[in-house]
Scaffold this active site. Structure first.
Site, PDB file in Angstrom:
ATOM      1  N   ASP A 151       0.857  -1.179   0.000  1.00 39.96           N
ATOM      2  CA  ASP A 151       0.000   0.000   0.000  1.00 39.96           C
ATOM      3  C   ASP A 151       0.897   1.234   0.000  1.00 39.96           C
ATOM      4  O   ASP A 151       1.797   1.350   0.828  1.00 39.96           O
ATOM      5  CB  ASP A 151      -0.886  -0.015   1.248  1.00 39.96           C
ATOM      6  CG  ASP A 151      -1.797   1.196   1.312  1.00 39.96           C
ATOM      7  OD1 ASP A 151      -2.722   1.267   0.489  1.00 39.96           O
ATOM      8  OD2 ASP A 151      -1.561   2.070   2.165  1.00 39.96           O
ATOM      9  N   GLU A 238      -1.480  -1.250  -5.756  1.00 37.80           N
ATOM     10  CA  GLU A 238      -2.682  -0.602  -6.268  1.00 37.80           C
ATOM     11  C   GLU A 238      -2.346   0.072  -7.584  1.00 37.80           C
ATOM     12  O   GLU A 238      -1.220   0.518  -7.784  1.00 37.80           O
ATOM     13  CB  GLU A 238      -3.129   0.510  -5.331  1.00 37.80           C
ATOM     14  CG  GLU A 238      -3.549   0.078  -3.983  1.00 37.80           C
ATOM     15  CD  GLU A 238      -3.516   1.263  -3.046  1.00 37.80           C
ATOM     16  OE1 GLU A 238      -4.575   1.847  -2.820  1.00 37.80           O
ATOM     17  OE2 GLU A 238      -2.415   1.605  -2.581  1.00 37.80           O
ATOM     18  N   CYS A 290     -12.682  -5.418   4.764  1.00 34.45           N
ATOM     19  CA  CYS A 290     -12.104  -6.014   5.960  1.00 34.45           C
ATOM     20  C   CYS A 290     -11.350  -7.267   5.513  1.00 34.45           C
ATOM     21  O   CYS A 290     -11.937  -8.151   4.906  1.00 34.45           O
ATOM     22  CB  CYS A 290     -13.209  -6.385   6.952  1.00 34.45           C
ATOM     23  SG  CYS A 290     -12.629  -7.437   8.295  1.00 34.45           S
ATOM     24  N   CYS A 293     -13.050 -10.614   7.258  1.00 29.91           N
ATOM     25  CA  CYS A 293     -14.352 -11.215   6.926  1.00 29.91           C
ATOM     26  C   CYS A 293     -14.875 -10.763   5.567  1.00 29.91           C
ATOM     27  O   CYS A 293     -15.873 -11.287   5.085  1.00 29.91           O
ATOM     28  CB  CYS A 293     -15.385 -10.894   8.008  1.00 29.91           C
ATOM     29  SG  CYS A 293     -15.931  -9.174   7.986  1.00 29.91           S
ATOM     30  N   CYS A 309     -14.303  -3.043  12.112  1.00 29.87           N
ATOM     31  CA  CYS A 309     -15.251  -3.751  11.251  1.00 29.87           C
ATOM     32  C   CYS A 309     -16.508  -4.084  12.053  1.00 29.87           C
ATOM     33  O   CYS A 309     -16.432  -4.808  13.047  1.00 29.87           O
ATOM     34  CB  CYS A 309     -14.613  -5.022  10.704  1.00 29.87           C
ATOM     35  SG  CYS A 309     -15.778  -6.009   9.742  1.00 29.87           S
ATOM     36  N   CYS A 312     -17.160  -8.214  11.992  1.00 33.37           N
ATOM     37  CA  CYS A 312     -16.387  -9.207  12.757  1.00 33.37           C
ATOM     38  C   CYS A 312     -15.672  -8.620  13.970  1.00 33.37           C
ATOM     39  O   CYS A 312     -15.080  -9.350  14.765  1.00 33.37           O
ATOM     40  CB  CYS A 312     -15.384  -9.924  11.861  1.00 33.37           C
ATOM     41  SG  CYS A 312     -13.993  -8.900  11.374  1.00 33.37           S
ATOM     42  N   ASP A 319      -3.673   1.301   6.453  1.00 36.84           N
ATOM     43  CA  ASP A 319      -2.655   0.915   5.475  1.00 36.84           C
ATOM     44  C   ASP A 319      -2.314  -0.569   5.559  1.00 36.84           C
ATOM     45  O   ASP A 319      -2.127  -1.233   4.545  1.00 36.84           O
ATOM     46  CB  ASP A 319      -1.376   1.742   5.688  1.00 36.84           C
ATOM     47  CG  ASP A 319      -1.643   3.239   5.582  1.00 36.84           C
ATOM     48  OD1 ASP A 319      -2.648   3.605   4.941  1.00 36.84           O
ATOM     49  OD2 ASP A 319      -0.856   4.022   6.149  1.00 36.84           O
TER      50      ASP A 319
HETATM   51 ZN    ZN Z   1     -14.560  -7.863   9.327  1.00 34.72          ZN
END
Ligand code: ZN
Length: 368
Positions: A151, A238, A290, A293, A309, A312, A319
């Protein structure tokens, strides 16, 4: 030659093609330099005009150099006219009876084709020697990690994840300090009266500092990209729209951090050493997903450095999470389970911290 060509160009006449030999009587100093040096200039000049007529937008019409620009000449090796004495550390050039003392960067094998001697505008001389060799590349080493996600950041230079965990690479401190000094020198130069002796002195230190920063940054980017390519089989980044971003107010830090150069280095080094370089689609939400999950956080803003998140309960460093998602792209879906396990097991010193709860304030970032 340039003057004659420009004159014909302005009058819309045929561009003359003459050789340096014609000028030797009128300008006797031309007899002092070796003819290959003159010949190469002639060829470069011809090419410059040819390029211009082929593509006027990209290649502007050649113009005279300023005296303080970088100056250089190129000459070819014929019958050992150019050679390096590695023991005495001397460079032999055509027309010079004695060898020139040099600071040798490294020894090399192979046949010397040509040498370009240049004088930078900070007053240093360089000789770059073109050599033909059988194996121009370094040896290919066995990669330690299957995949690598990276990243690109503003606060840190990059945040990365590979088979062994994740870490952040800072902007080198010497670059930061160098840039601060550059700013001071710029200020001092702009305050001096133009054309004065002091202004000339200030310009020289400014040019020197510019050269220092360019060299230091390239050195950093080359070493980092080489290490990444050596250690990893698949490198995922990216697809940032560098050109687009350069028009925004992030421009300064992006230009300074040399991202586009860095990505370029990674790309060609990957090709050299048989690695895979992947730039994911610009719309791949590497920061918003995330990594644990797969929940997509649509509300994530650019200034959110950490987020929790809701699905989860994992707290993410922005980053680190992005680099893990990019890493997963590299490792491929089929292997995702095992790799995720390896990361959560915290086997390495750079491992991701064990699942934190949303109540924790912030997140401790791991540093490599
Ligand atoms: Zn999650």
């Amino acid at each position: 030659m340039l003057e004659k060509k420009l004159y014909a160009y302005k009058k819309k006449e045929q561009i003359p093609r003459d050789t340096p030999a014609k000028y030797k009587d009128k300008f006797p100093f031309l007899k002092e330099v070796d003819s290959f040096a003159l010949c190469n200039v002639q060829l470069q000049l011809q090419k410059a005009f040819k390029d211009h007529f082929r593509n006027r937008k990209q290649f502007k019409i050649p113009k005279f150099k300023k005296k303080r620009d970088k100056q250089s000449y190129t000459t070819n090796n014929v019958h050992n006219s150019i050679r390096v004495d590695f023991e005495k550390v001397l460079l032999y050039l055509p027309k010079l009876k004695e060898g020139v003392e040099i600071e040798l960067h490294r020894r090399f094998d192979g046949k010397i084709k040509s040498v370009t001697v240049s004088r930078t505008n900070d007053g240093k001389y360089f000789a770059s020697i073109l050599v033909k060799t059988e194996n121009p590349r370094n040896k290919v080493v066995e990669p330690k990690s299957k995949a690598f996600g990276m990243d690109l950041g503003l606060e840190h230079f990059v945040t990365v994840t590979n088979d062994f965990g994740n870490y952040k690479v800072e902007h080198p401190r010497y670059l930061r300090r160098g840039e601060e000094r550059l700013k001071r020198l710029q200020k001092s130069f702009s305050k001096k009266q133009k054309g004065s002796k002091n202004s000339e002195k200030a310009r020289l230190s400014l040019d020197r500092q510019h050269a220092y920063i360019t060299n230091a940054r390239n050195d950093f980017l080359h070493k980092l990209s080489k290490a990444i390519i050596d250690e990893n089989q698949v490198v995922v980044v990216e697809d940032i729209n560098v050109k687009g971003l350069l028009k925004t107010r992030l421009a300064k830090s992006i230009a300074d951090s040399g991202w586009s150069k860095f990505l370029n280095y990674l790309k060609y080094k990957a090709e050299w050493y048989g690695r895979t370089f992947i730039q994911v689609d610009r719309f791949f939400p590497s920061s918003k997903l995330c990594h644990r999950c797969g929940y997509k956080n649509e509300d994530l803003a650019l200034h959110d450095r950490t987020w929790c998140c809701p699905s989860c309960g994992e707290t993410h460093d922005r980053d680190v999470n992005a680099s893990i998602n990019l890493y997963f792209v590299g490792i491929g879906r089929s292997e995702r389970g095992t790799v995720e396990q390896a990361l959560v097991d915290d086997r390495s010193p750079h491992g991701i911290p064990k699942k934190p709860s949303c109540n924790e304030v912030g997140i401790s970032t791991t540093k490599g």
